[in-house]
Design a protein around this motif. Structure first.
Motif, PDB file in Angstrom:
ATOM      1  N   ILE A  88      50.434  45.026  37.541  1.00 13.46           N
ATOM      2  CA  ILE A  88      49.930  44.013  38.475  1.00 13.46           C
ATOM      3  C   ILE A  88      48.594  44.430  39.080  1.00 13.46           C
ATOM      4  O   ILE A  88      47.650  43.629  39.167  1.00 13.46           O
ATOM      5  N   LEU A  89      48.488  45.694  39.502  1.00 14.25           N
ATOM      6  CA  LEU A  89      47.227  46.160  40.084  1.00 14.25           C
ATOM      7  C   LEU A  89      46.100  46.159  39.051  1.00 14.25           C
ATOM      8  O   LEU A  89      44.946  45.843  39.382  1.00 14.25           O
ATOM      9  N   SER A  90      46.426  46.487  37.807  1.00 10.37           N
ATOM     10  CA  SER A  90      45.413  46.420  36.752  1.00 10.37           C
ATOM     11  C   SER A  90      44.948  44.980  36.554  1.00 10.37           C
ATOM     12  O   SER A  90      43.755  44.711  36.368  1.00 10.37           O
ATOM     13  N   GLY A  91      45.901  44.052  36.601  1.00 10.68           N
ATOM     14  CA  GLY A  91      45.541  42.645  36.495  1.00 10.68           C
ATOM     15  C   GLY A  91      44.678  42.184  37.650  1.00 10.68           C
ATOM     16  O   GLY A  91      43.717  41.424  37.467  1.00 10.68           O
ATOM     17  N   ILE A  92      44.981  42.638  38.864  1.00 10.95           N
ATOM     18  CA  ILE A  92      44.178  42.275  40.031  1.00 10.95           C
ATOM     19  C   ILE A  92      42.745  42.773  39.879  1.00 10.95           C
ATOM     20  O   ILE A  92      41.771  42.063  40.197  1.00 10.95           O
ATOM     21  N   ALA A  93      42.593  44.002  39.379  1.00 11.72           N
ATOM     22  CA  ALA A  93      41.250  44.542  39.160  1.00 11.72           C
ATOM     23  C   ALA A  93      40.466  43.682  38.178  1.00 11.72           C
ATOM     24  O   ALA A  93      39.270  43.395  38.388  1.00 11.72           O
ATOM     25  N   CYS A  94      41.140  43.237  37.111  1.00 14.29           N
ATOM     26  CA  CYS A  94      40.472  42.372  36.119  1.00 14.29           C
ATOM     27  C   CYS A  94      40.092  41.031  36.728  1.00 14.29           C
ATOM     28  O   CYS A  94      39.012  40.489  36.457  1.00 14.29           O
ATOM     29  N   PHE A  95      40.967  40.470  37.551  1.00 15.05           N
ATOM     30  CA  PHE A  95      40.655  39.196  38.199  1.00 15.05           C
ATOM     31  C   PHE A  95      39.445  39.333  39.132  1.00 15.05           C
ATOM     32  O   PHE A  95      38.600  38.437  39.208  1.00 15.05           O
ATOM     33  N   LEU A  96      39.376  40.450  39.841  1.00 17.53           N
ATOM     34  CA  LEU A  96      38.249  40.662  40.745  1.00 17.53           C
ATOM     35  C   LEU A  96      36.938  40.773  39.970  1.00 17.53           C
ATOM     36  O   LEU A  96      35.906  40.238  40.393  1.00 17.53           O
ATOM     37  N   LEU A  97      36.984  41.433  38.813  1.00 15.18           N
ATOM     38  CA  LEU A  97      35.786  41.544  37.979  1.00 15.18           C
ATOM     39  C   LEU A  97      35.346  40.181  37.449  1.00 15.18           C
ATOM     40  O   LEU A  97      34.151  39.874  37.392  1.00 15.18           O
ATOM     41  N   ALA A  98      36.314  39.374  37.054  1.00 19.40           N
ATOM     42  CA  ALA A  98      35.991  38.097  36.412  1.00 19.40           C
ATOM     43  C   ALA A  98      35.634  37.008  37.412  1.00 19.40           C
ATOM     44  O   ALA A  98      34.729  36.202  37.172  1.00 19.40           O
ATOM     45  N   ALA A  99      36.365  36.953  38.532  1.00 23.46           N
ATOM     46  CA  ALA A  99      36.191  35.843  39.476  1.00 23.46           C
ATOM     47  C   ALA A  99      35.371  36.214  40.693  1.00 23.46           C
ATOM     48  O   ALA A  99      34.840  35.323  41.375  1.00 23.46           O
ATOM     49  N   GLY A 100      35.273  37.506  41.007  1.00 21.20           N
ATOM     50  CA  GLY A 100      34.536  37.929  42.186  1.00 21.20           C
ATOM     51  C   GLY A 100      35.276  37.690  43.482  1.00 21.20           C
ATOM     52  O   GLY A 100      34.782  38.005  44.561  1.00 21.20           O
ATOM     53  N   ASP A 101      36.469  37.132  43.393  1.00 25.92           N
ATOM     54  CA  ASP A 101      37.268  36.800  44.573  1.00 25.92           C
ATOM     55  C   ASP A 101      38.723  36.737  44.111  1.00 25.92           C
ATOM     56  O   ASP A 101      39.002  36.490  42.934  1.00 25.92           O
ATOM     57  N   LEU A 102      39.662  36.951  45.032  1.00 21.80           N
ATOM     58  CA  LEU A 102      41.072  36.981  44.643  1.00 21.80           C
ATOM     59  C   LEU A 102      41.862  35.801  45.173  1.00 21.80           C
ATOM     60  O   LEU A 102      43.089  35.795  45.113  1.00 21.80           O
ATOM     61  N   SER A 103      41.198  34.777  45.686  1.00 16.70           N
ATOM     62  CA  SER A 103      41.919  33.574  46.109  1.00 16.70           C
ATOM     63  C   SER A 103      42.368  32.789  44.882  1.00 16.70           C
ATOM     64  O   SER A 103      41.768  32.873  43.815  1.00 16.70           O
ATOM     65  N   PHE A 104      43.435  32.037  45.053  1.00 17.91           N
ATOM     66  CA  PHE A 104      43.955  31.237  43.947  1.00 17.91           C
ATOM     67  C   PHE A 104      42.905  30.264  43.433  1.00 17.91           C
ATOM     68  O   PHE A 104      42.761  30.055  42.226  1.00 17.91           O
ATOM     69  N   VAL A 105      42.164  29.658  44.354  1.00 18.91           N
ATOM     70  CA  VAL A 105      41.152  28.668  43.968  1.00 18.91           C
ATOM     71  C   VAL A 105      40.062  29.304  43.126  1.00 18.91           C
ATOM     72  O   VAL A 105      39.649  28.766  42.088  1.00 18.91           O
ATOM     73  N   SER A 106      39.592  30.469  43.532  1.00 21.30           N
ATOM     74  CA  SER A 106      38.516  31.147  42.791  1.00 21.30           C
ATOM     75  C   SER A 106      38.971  31.573  41.405  1.00 21.30           C
ATOM     76  O   SER A 106      38.235  31.427  40.421  1.00 21.30           O
TER      77      SER A 106
END
Length: 478
Positions: A166-184
Motif C-alpha cells: 500500500i505504501l509503495s502504491g501511495i508513493a507511485c500515486f504521489l509521483l503520478a498525480a502530485g497529490d493524494l486526494s481522490f479527485v486528483s
C-alpha cells in the motif's frame, strides 16, 4: 458534523480512561449508547442530510471528510456489528480487566472504521486502515493464550506485507498525480503520460487490499485469527473490521477513484471466483464451527470481489448490498457460535453434534443465517446474490455467473449439514464435557433474534424499495 463520527468516540475514549470508578463501570452502556446513536444517525440521513449542518469542527482536521450513499451504508453496518460485538462481549468476557480493555479497543477500532469511510484522500485512508489493523491485532490476542498469539502473529506478518504494497502504491500515486486526494488521483488517470505508473500503483494497492480483506490466495491469516479470537472479537472481525479495511476500500477506490483496465479487471474477476470456490470447498471439510464460518466468509467476500471486477453499475449495487448482508448474516452465525461455545464450552462440531436441540432460539436464528448466506429467497442474501449473478450474466461473463450460482449450492450443502448435525438431531453419545452445560444470557438471545429479523425484513422489503435497480433486469429477460 461528519467530524463528530470521529471526535465523539475519541472523546468517549478519553472519558472512559479517567480514574473514576463509576465511569468505568458504565463503560459498556456508554459505548452501546454511542453506537446506537450512530445507527440512528445513518438511518435518518435521508430526512436530515448532514450537509445541511455546518461543519463547525472542520478546521480540526487536515484531511477532508465527505458522505455519500456508500458511506451511509458503511456507517450503518459499522454501528450495527460493533453494537452486537459489544453485547456478545458483555455476555462472554468474565474478567473485569479484559472487559475494560475490550471496550477501549472497540472504540479505537470504530474510530478507525468511521474515518476510513469518511476520508477522501488516500494517505489518510492508509493511516486509519492501520489503526483498525493494530486494534484488531490486540483484540485477537486479548486473552493472551497460545492460539491467540499465533493467530495474531500470522495476521501481523501478512498485514505488514500489505502495508509495504500500500505504501509503495501511495508513493507511485504521489509521483503520478502530485497529490493524494481522490479527485486528483482520478483526474491523473486521464493523463496518458502517467498511465504506466498509475497502473503499477493500482496493482500494488490491489495486492495490499487483497491481503487486508483475506481474499484468496492471501487468506492464510483469516482462519487462525477468527478461530483464536474471543467470541465477541470474531463477530467484529468477520462482520465488519477486516471488511472495512479491505473490501470497502476496494469498493471505494476501484469503484469510483481508479480507472481499471481490462487486464486488471480480469485479475479481479479471477480472484473473486477463486475465493468463492476455494472458500466453499474448504468449508465442506471443516469440523470446527468457527473455522467453517471463516472459510465461508472468504467465499462470500469472493462474491463482492467478483461484482467489483464486473464493473457495471448493477454489479456495484449488488456488491454494496451483499457487503451489508454479509455483515449481518455472518455476524448472526458467529453470535450463534458464541452461544454454543458459551453453553457447551466448545465449537467442535463433533462434540456439539445433537446438542443444539436444547437451544431452539439459536437453532431457528441459525437457520435464517444459513439460508440467507446460501441465497435462498426471500431472505436478504438471495437478492444481493441475484443482482450480482444477473450483472455478470448481462455483461456476458457467463462462466463467472455459473461459478457464483453453483457455489451457492455448495454453500447450502455444507451449512445444511452443519444445521442438521447440531440442531436437527439428538446425539446418542453424551460427551462428558457437555454433561453440565452452561447458561447463555438473554443479551445473546436478543442479538440472535435482532440480526435474524434484520435479515428477514431486509429481504422482504427489498423489492418495494425505491430505485431503478429492477430496470436493468427487465432487459435481460424481455
Amino acid at each position: 458534523m461528519l467530524s463528530l463520527f470521529i471526535l465523539i468516540p475519541l472523546l468517549l475514549l478519553f472519558i472512559l480512561n479517567l480514574p473514576v470508578k463509576f465511569i468505568r463501570q458504565g463503560a459498556f452502556g456508554l459505548v452501546g449508547l454511542l453506537l446506537s446513536v450512530q445507527i440512528l444517525a445513518a438511518l435518518l440521513h435521508s430526512l436530515f442530510p448532514w450537509s445541511a449542518f455546518p461543519e463547525i469542527l472542520g478546521s480540526f482536521f487536515i484531511f477532508s471528510l465527505a458522505v455519500d450513499n456508500l458511506t451511509l451504508v458503511m456507517l450503518l453496518t459499522i454501528g450495527t456489528v460493533a453494537l452486537v460485538s459489544l453485547i456478545v462481549a458483555a455476555s462472554t468476557i468474565g474478567q473485569e480487566r479484559l472487559r475494560f480493555y475490550f471496550v477501549n479497543l472497540l472504540l479505537i477500532c470504530v474510530i478507525g472504521m468511521n474515518a476510513i469511510v469518511l476520508v477522501r484522500d488516500i494517505f489518510s485512508l492508509y493511516v486509519f486502515i492501520e489503526i483498525v489493523s493494530v486494534s484488531s491485532f490486540i483484540l485477537i490476542a486479548l486473552e493472551r493464550n497460545k492460539s491467540a498469539i499465533e493467530g495474531t502473529f500470522k495476521y501481523l506478518m501478512l498485514s505488514a506485507m500489505a502495508t509495504v504494497f500500500i505504501l509503495s502504491g501511495i508513493a507511485c500515486f504521489l509521483l503520478a498525480a502530485g497529490d493524494l486526494s481522490f479527485v486528483s488521483i482520478h483526474s491523473a488517470f486521464y493523463d496518458p503520460a502517467a498511465s504506466f505508473i498509475l497502473k503499477v500503483a493500482a496493482s500494488l494497492f490491489l495486492c495490499g487490499l487483497f491481503i487486508k480483506a483475506g481474499v484468496a490466495p492471501f487468506h492464510g491469516w483469516v482462519m487462525d485469527a477468527y478461530l483464536a479470537s474471543p467470541a465477541s472479537v470474531s463477530v467484529l472481525l468477520a462482520g465488519v473490521a477486516t471488511k472495512i479495511s479491505g473490501v470497502y476500500v476496494l469498493l471505494r477506490l476501484f469503484g469510483s477513484v481508479f480507472i481499471v483496465n481490462a487486464p486488471l479487471q480480469n485479475i479481479i474477476l479471477f480472484a473473486g471466483a477463486f475465493s468463492i470456490v476455494l472458500g466453499a470447498l474448504a468449508a465442506l471439510t471443516q469440523d470446527d464451527l468457527k473455522r467453517m464460518l471463516a472459510y465461508s466468509s472468504i467465499s462470500q467476500i469472493g462474491y463482492i470481489i467478483l461484482a467489483l471486477g464486473c464493473a457495471t453499475p448493477l454489479a456495484f449495487a449488488g456488491a454494496v448490498f451483499h457487503f451489508f448482508n454479509h455483515a449481518i448474516f455472518k455476524s448472526l452465525l458467529f453470535v450463534n457460535a458464541a452461544a454454543l461455545e458459551k453453553r457447551f464450552g466448545s465449537t467442535d462440531m463433533n462434540k456439539l453434534a445433537g446438542q443444539g436441540y436444547k437451544m431452539p432460539v439459536t437453532g431457528i436464528t441459525s437457520l435464517m443465517g444459513v439460508l440467507s448466506t446460501a441465497g435462498i429467497p426471500p431472505l436478504s442474501g438471495f437478492w444481493s446474490k441475484l443482482i450480482i449473478i444477473l450483472a455478470l450474466f448481462s455483461s456476458g461473463r457467463f462462466v463467472y455467473a455459473g461459478i457464483a450460482l453453483l457455489a451457492s449450492v455448495l454453500t447450502l450443502a455444507y451449512f445444511l449439514v452443519f444445521q442438521r448435525r447440531i440442531f436437527f438431531c439428538k446425539s446418542e453419545l453424551q460427551e462428558p464435557a457437555l454433561e453440565n452445560p452452561g447458561k447463555i444470557s438473554r443479551a445473546l438471545g436478543f442479538s440472535e433474534i435482532s440480526l435474524a429479523i434484520i435479515t428477514v425484513v431486509t429481504g422482504a422489503v427489498f423489492v418495494f424499495m425505491p430505485g431503478n435497480w429492477i430496470m436493468p433486469l427487465k432487459g435481460i429477460f424481455w
